[in-house]
Scaffold this motif. Structure first.
Motif, short mmCIF file in Angstrom:
data_model
loop_
_atom_site.label_atom_id
_atom_site.label_comp_id
_atom_site.label_asym_id
_atom_site.label_seq_id
_atom_site.Cartn_x
_atom_site.Cartn_y
_atom_site.Cartn_z
N GLU A 1 0.83 -1.22 0.00
CA GLU A 1 0.00 0.00 0.00
C GLU A 1 0.86 1.26 0.00
O GLU A 1 0.53 2.25 -0.68
N GLU A 2 1.96 1.24 0.74
CA GLU A 2 2.86 2.39 0.78
C GLU A 2 3.56 2.58 -0.56
O GLU A 2 3.72 3.70 -1.04
N ILE A 3 3.98 1.48 -1.17
CA ILE A 3 4.61 1.58 -2.49
C ILE A 3 3.61 2.14 -3.50
O ILE A 3 3.96 3.00 -4.32
N ALA A 4 2.38 1.67 -3.44
CA ALA A 4 1.35 2.18 -4.35
C ALA A 4 1.13 3.67 -4.13
O ALA A 4 0.99 4.44 -5.09
N ARG A 5 1.11 4.10 -2.88
CA ARG A 5 0.89 5.52 -2.58
C ARG A 5 2.01 6.37 -3.16
O ARG A 5 1.76 7.42 -3.76
N GLN A 6 3.25 5.94 -2.97
CA GLN A 6 4.39 6.68 -3.50
C GLN A 6 4.35 6.71 -5.03
O GLN A 6 4.61 7.74 -5.65
N TYR A 7 4.04 5.58 -5.62
CA TYR A 7 3.96 5.49 -7.08
C TYR A 7 2.88 6.43 -7.62
O TYR A 7 3.10 7.18 -8.57
N LEU A 8 1.72 6.38 -6.99
CA LEU A 8 0.60 7.20 -7.45
C LEU A 8 0.88 8.69 -7.30
O LEU A 8 0.44 9.49 -8.12
N SER A 9 1.62 9.06 -6.26
CA SER A 9 1.93 10.48 -6.08
C SER A 9 2.78 10.99 -7.23
O SER A 9 2.68 12.16 -7.62
N MET A 10 3.62 10.12 -7.78
CA MET A 10 4.44 10.52 -8.93
C MET A 10 3.63 10.54 -10.22
O MET A 10 3.71 11.47 -11.02
N VAL A 11 2.82 9.50 -10.43
CA VAL A 11 2.06 9.40 -11.68
C VAL A 11 0.97 10.46 -11.76
O VAL A 11 0.83 11.15 -12.77
N LEU A 12 0.19 10.61 -10.72
CA LEU A 12 -0.96 11.49 -10.79
C LEU A 12 -0.58 12.96 -10.86
O LEU A 12 -1.33 13.77 -11.41
N ASP A 13 0.55 13.33 -10.36
CA ASP A 13 0.99 14.72 -10.52
C ASP A 13 1.23 15.04 -11.99
O ASP A 13 1.21 16.20 -12.39
N GLY A 14 1.44 13.98 -12.78
CA GLY A 14 1.69 14.19 -14.19
C GLY A 14 0.44 14.15 -15.06
O GLY A 14 0.43 14.71 -16.14
N ILE A 15 -0.64 13.46 -14.59
CA ILE A 15 -1.80 13.31 -15.46
C ILE A 15 -3.08 13.93 -14.91
O ILE A 15 -4.06 14.08 -15.62
N ALA A 16 -3.10 14.32 -13.65
CA ALA A 16 -4.30 14.93 -13.09
C ALA A 16 -4.44 16.38 -13.53
O ALA A 16 -3.45 17.09 -13.71
N VAL A 17 -5.67 16.83 -13.70
CA VAL A 17 -5.95 18.21 -14.02
C VAL A 17 -5.55 19.08 -12.83
O VAL A 17 -5.89 18.79 -11.69
N ARG A 18 -4.79 20.15 -13.08
CA ARG A 18 -4.35 21.02 -12.00
C ARG A 18 -5.35 22.16 -11.80
O ARG A 18 -5.85 22.72 -12.77
N GLU A 19 -5.60 22.43 -10.56
CA GLU A 19 -6.52 23.52 -10.24
C GLU A 19 -5.89 24.86 -10.64
O GLU A 19 -4.71 25.11 -10.41
N GLN A 20 -6.71 25.71 -11.23
CA GLN A 20 -6.24 27.05 -11.60
C GLN A 20 -6.14 27.93 -10.37
O GLN A 20 -7.04 27.90 -9.52
N PRO A 21 -5.10 28.72 -10.23
CA PRO A 21 -4.96 29.61 -9.05
C PRO A 21 -6.03 30.71 -9.09
O PRO A 21 -6.52 31.08 -10.14
#
Length: 205
Positions: A185-205
């Motif tokens: 679960e920890e490995i998945a969390r770390q992996y997802l934090s890297m992947v999703l920062d690249g593909i998730a829509v970023r909130e506009q400031p």
């Protein structure tokens, strides 16, 4: 004199499971073609003839190893896909379930990665092709839904992303060892934090 304590008897199902675990490790380490029944028996500390009491061939052993892994994988995946989660949450859950399966069936995952391309040509292992088709469909549909619902970037190449996620997740079987410093679960969390920062829509400031 006090009666001698008898050693607990190992049941046939337990012994069978133990032998499959041994066979999976040998297949993963030495390769399916290079592995003989005698090699498996040697690692299990028994005569090759005794192994035939439980299995009729190394093909039977490999089939059971892969079916057990894939059946459990799809039990987890189907639960995720049927849970009505959003695309981001579905992706997170699929990745987490994948790392859990690596934790439970590391050797089987390694065999699947190395041998499936050759094995699918055999009628006995045709189930591998169907599993691959379902696997691709599950991941692509999740990514496509994420793009459509603006959870993932509009310019995302979903097929390229699928291949990246698939390969980077399952290659972990080559280095992951159960009981290590990090839980699946920890490995998945770390992996997802890297992947999703690249593909998730970023909130506009």
């Amino acid at each position: 004199m006090p009666p001698t304590k008898k050693k607990p008897q190992v049941t046939v199902p337990a012994r069978r499971s133990e032998l499959l675990g041994t066979a999976a490790e040998v297949f993963a380490e030495q390769g399916y073609n290079a592995t003989t029944v005698r090699k498996i028996a040697d690692h299990a500390g028994m005569l090759a003839g005794s192994l035939y009491y439980h299995f009729d061939s190394k093909e039977s052993m490999l089939e059971e190893i892969l079916r057990t892994f894939l059946d459990e994988l799809w039990d987890g995946y189907d639960a995720v896909l049927g849970a009505g989660l959003g695309p981001r949450e579905t992706l997170q859950a699929l990745v987490t379930e994948s790392f859990r399966e690596i934790d439970r069936h590391r050797a089987a995952v390694a065999i699947y990665q190395k041998e499936s391309k050759q094995l699918v040509a055999q009628e006995r292992f045709a189930f591998l092709a169907e599993s691959q088709r379902r696997f691709e469909e599950a991941w692509l549909s999740t990514l496509e839904r994420g793009v459509a619902e603006r959870a993932f970037r509009a310019d995302l190449d979903v097929r390229l992303t699928y291949r990246f996620v698939r390969d980077t997740v399952w290659v972990a079987a080559s280095w992951y060892r159960p009981g290590g410093q990090h839980s699946p679960e920890e490995i998945a969390r770390q992996y997802l934090s890297m992947v999703l920062d690249g593909i998730a829509v970023r909130e506009q400031p």
